[in-house]
Design an enzyme around this catalytic site. Sequence first.
Site, short mmCIF file in Angstrom:
data_model
loop_
_atom_site.label_atom_id
_atom_site.label_comp_id
_atom_site.label_asym_id
_atom_site.label_seq_id
_atom_site.Cartn_x
_atom_site.Cartn_y
_atom_site.Cartn_z
N LYS A 5 0.69 -1.19 -0.15
CA LYS A 5 0.05 -0.02 -0.04
C LYS A 5 1.00 1.07 0.00
O LYS A 5 1.97 1.36 0.32
CB LYS A 5 -0.98 0.00 1.22
CG LYS A 5 -0.29 0.14 2.45
CD LYS A 5 -0.92 -0.28 3.72
CE LYS A 5 -0.19 -0.24 4.76
NZ LYS A 5 -0.80 -0.83 6.03
N TYR A 63 14.84 32.00 2.94
CA TYR A 63 13.54 32.91 3.49
C TYR A 63 13.70 33.22 4.99
O TYR A 63 14.34 32.39 5.85
CB TYR A 63 12.38 32.07 3.32
CG TYR A 63 11.86 31.72 1.75
CD1 TYR A 63 11.73 32.94 1.13
CD2 TYR A 63 11.95 30.49 1.17
CE1 TYR A 63 10.96 32.55 -0.20
CE2 TYR A 63 11.60 30.34 -0.11
CZ TYR A 63 11.33 31.31 -0.97
OH TYR A 63 10.61 31.40 -2.28
C1 PLP Z 1 -0.11 -1.45 6.92
C2 PLP Z 1 -0.91 -2.77 7.44
C3 PLP Z 1 0.18 -3.66 8.06
C4 PLP Z 1 1.57 -3.71 7.75
O1 PLP Z 1 2.12 -3.18 9.22
P1 PLP Z 1 3.79 -2.92 9.49
O2 PLP Z 1 3.73 -2.32 10.66
O3 PLP Z 1 4.10 -1.89 8.30
O4 PLP Z 1 4.30 -4.35 9.40
C5 PLP Z 1 -0.72 -4.65 8.55
N1 PLP Z 1 -2.11 -4.98 8.71
C6 PLP Z 1 -2.95 -3.95 8.21
C7 PLP Z 1 -4.06 -4.00 8.35
C8 PLP Z 1 -2.01 -2.81 7.95
O5 PLP Z 1 -2.69 -1.79 7.36
#
Ligand code: PLP
Length: 827
Positions: free
Chosen positions: A497, A722
């Site tokens: 993701k 700036y």
């Molecule tokens: C993003 C996510 C993970 C992964 O978590 P990490 O801490 O990056 O390993 C696992 N489960 C769900 C539902 C997530 O949204």
Amino acid sequence: MINYSINKLADIIGGSLQTAVNGDAKPISNISIDSRTIVDPDSCLFFALKGERHDGHRYIEGLYKKGVRNFVVSQLPTQPNQSEHANLIVVKNTLTALQQLAAHVRNEFDFPVLAITGSNGKTIVKEWLFDLLQSQFRIVRSPKSYNSQVGVPLSLWNMNRDADLGIIEAGISKPAEMIKLADLIHPEFGIITTIGDAHQENFKTLEEKLTEKLKLFEGAELLVYRKDSALIDQVINNKFKNEHTKLFSWSTGELKADLLIRIEKSLQKSTLYFSWLEKSYETEIPFTDDASLENVCHCLAFIAAKGWLKERLLSQLSSLQPVAMRLELKQGINDCLLVNDYYNSDINSLEIALQFLNQQTSSSRQQKTVILSDIRQSGFPARQLYAEVSRLLKLNKVNRLIGIGQNIAEHGTVFEMTTEFYPSTLDFVQNWKSHNFKDEAILIKGAREFRFEEIALLLQKKYHQTQLEVNLNSLVENLNIFKEKVKPQTKIMAMVKAFSYGSGTVEIARALEFQKIDYLAVAVADEGIELRQAGIETPIVVMNPEGHSFEAMIEYRLEPNVYSAELFRQFNAVAKSSAVSYYPIHIKIETGMNRLGFSEVNELKHISQQINHEEVLRIQSVFTHLAGSDEAQHDEYTRKQYQQFIEISDIVVSFQKNKVIRHILNSAGIERFPEFQLDMVRLGIGLYGVAATSNTPVRPIARWTSVISQIKTVNVGDTIGYGRKGKADKAMTIAIVPVGYADGFLRHFSNGVGKMWINGTKAPVIGNVCMDMTMIDVSEANAQVGDSVELMGEHIHLTDLAEWAETIPYEILTGISQRVKRVYSQE
Ligand SMILES: *Cc1c(COP(=O)(O)O)cnc(C)c1O
């Protein structure tokens, strides 16, 4: 080229041959362990290697369909299938068989072999020795860093027999591995480079590791080493005390060494002073870092020990160049894809580069062009050499060859594809037309002196100079580290993701798919659609599905996370009207995160029954998410979440006909709660190199760099940027770097909070970070326009950036803007 019959091969590796083809099979001239890289199927022997999780036997059926007819296996296919008609050599252990074959090939060499081992510098010493000696000898060497239990056998198999010297590198990560490599390589000569702490986790002491490595040189005539560590010196002398191996040591301080080298460094180069056989030498080396200087000294010592030191060699030493060990993948102009490999040009590395090109080509229809320089390879008559090149290009379905150099042009008639020739790189640069390159995959491969980086620069899509280099090898290494933590039957879902936590989407998914990852997870449907359009076949879960995309999701076989009754009703309705059945969905249960998820048990029970009854949908998995898996203070809470999840998910599972996958752990959970693995785990940040505990040696996979666009000197009292926030309290040199908060280099890093790594120093940010630019104080860095700066990587760690910004690594990674171009590399 080697040509063995299948019968002879079975003999060599001591396997029993089961053949169904009536003895008229083609002789075997190539071997493979990687199903992606086979180009000449009917003369290939595939070794089905078995790792803890990887099993080459799974590819046999597919390879048979591609035309591969010869396999080395340790088990016969269980179900009747087409590959029964193949030639199968059955052995106990396929890796051992591969090594036996290589040992056999090695015994037929009638030239001596130099083996190089050590923790660092193996590949560089090998490549530099090749550069230094190739005008005197015909040299064959292992490609890139092929130095493992598998890499060494493959290197030996591919070595041309017409040579004066073979150079092989050997690497080990565990005790007892070296003896196997020693049996294969039987080197006449040896070099041991630095012994550092790489792979130290598997050895008790440095001495144990060194002793293991030295096994490689038992029976060798000559061993070259650096005398400056008393421990190494002592262990080596003890071991070889009663052997006939001649020890040859070099040193920068120890007077008793065989070769004493004094090094003087200046800003851009170093000078080496040494005496050998009553003559004094002085030579310049274009490096100043200790690692490179040590590697040069290893080469020099070996050459001296062999009596090959010549005046001409000194000038070659001063023109040594950095060794680029990775193939680079870049976006090209007009939707082209570029593979850059312009540091050497011999047949072996051409073959590897062509394989990489094939792997990266998006579809079999995409055109392939190779830009190739003269090939510098002694030992082959030119005509035969180019005929072999032509064969390789044809096998890899290359449509067009652009040859650069006198030599390749002279043999232009042997090539059977479209060809163009240019006498020199300059000639190409002056005459090329950009519209001649469109939507194709291009390999740029040439000997160093052709300076093909100039061609790469023309064909590369122009971005600004800030880039994120993603190392796909590290990704796979990280994955393997986590694989070792979960039971072989536990599935792994990789979280890709948010642009794979900033690392890019398609390339990451492709690498994971090749590793046979069980599931991919994206945040929104569009991310999943992009993966499907790029040809990803692995099941994909969409974590935040939205009503408007349900139809598209079904069309692209994306599986929703269903977290509420309302969402269920909507998706169920769309599924019905799309006339699907048993469509997989994933049910999320709320157990304490208080984010998405069902919390009403009765509601869930009702839905589970409905799903079971209607058979429109199928509950593929049920899961929950832990709120504090990374911190011991929440461990009790985590255990409570787990208990609650088991109770509620039992209800869901009990209503389903199919086996429902249960999962709860994220990365930190996998590290800290092995007992909660269930049927699957969800791996996120760990894959990208951030671990919650110290016994998970993952490495960040991304390196963020930019290039200095301007240098200025400012006087005492001048202000910078700036709001005039940066004030010079002394005369200073500042550099302008084209990266700003719009790239994800946070404004929080202003005024010395953040630093960038340049030429060995950490240069603080001066003044406020601007939208597209940042100023740094390089007074101590001897910086020049065009110098590369590291924003995140080996020296400035991802965790440093997170600390400066008082945030977590996740936010830094996902905040690196999409306009920062991603470049992928693979060894
Ligand atoms: C993003 C996510 C993970 C992964 O978590 P990490 O801490 O990056 O390993 C696992 N489960 C769900 C539902 C997530 O949204």
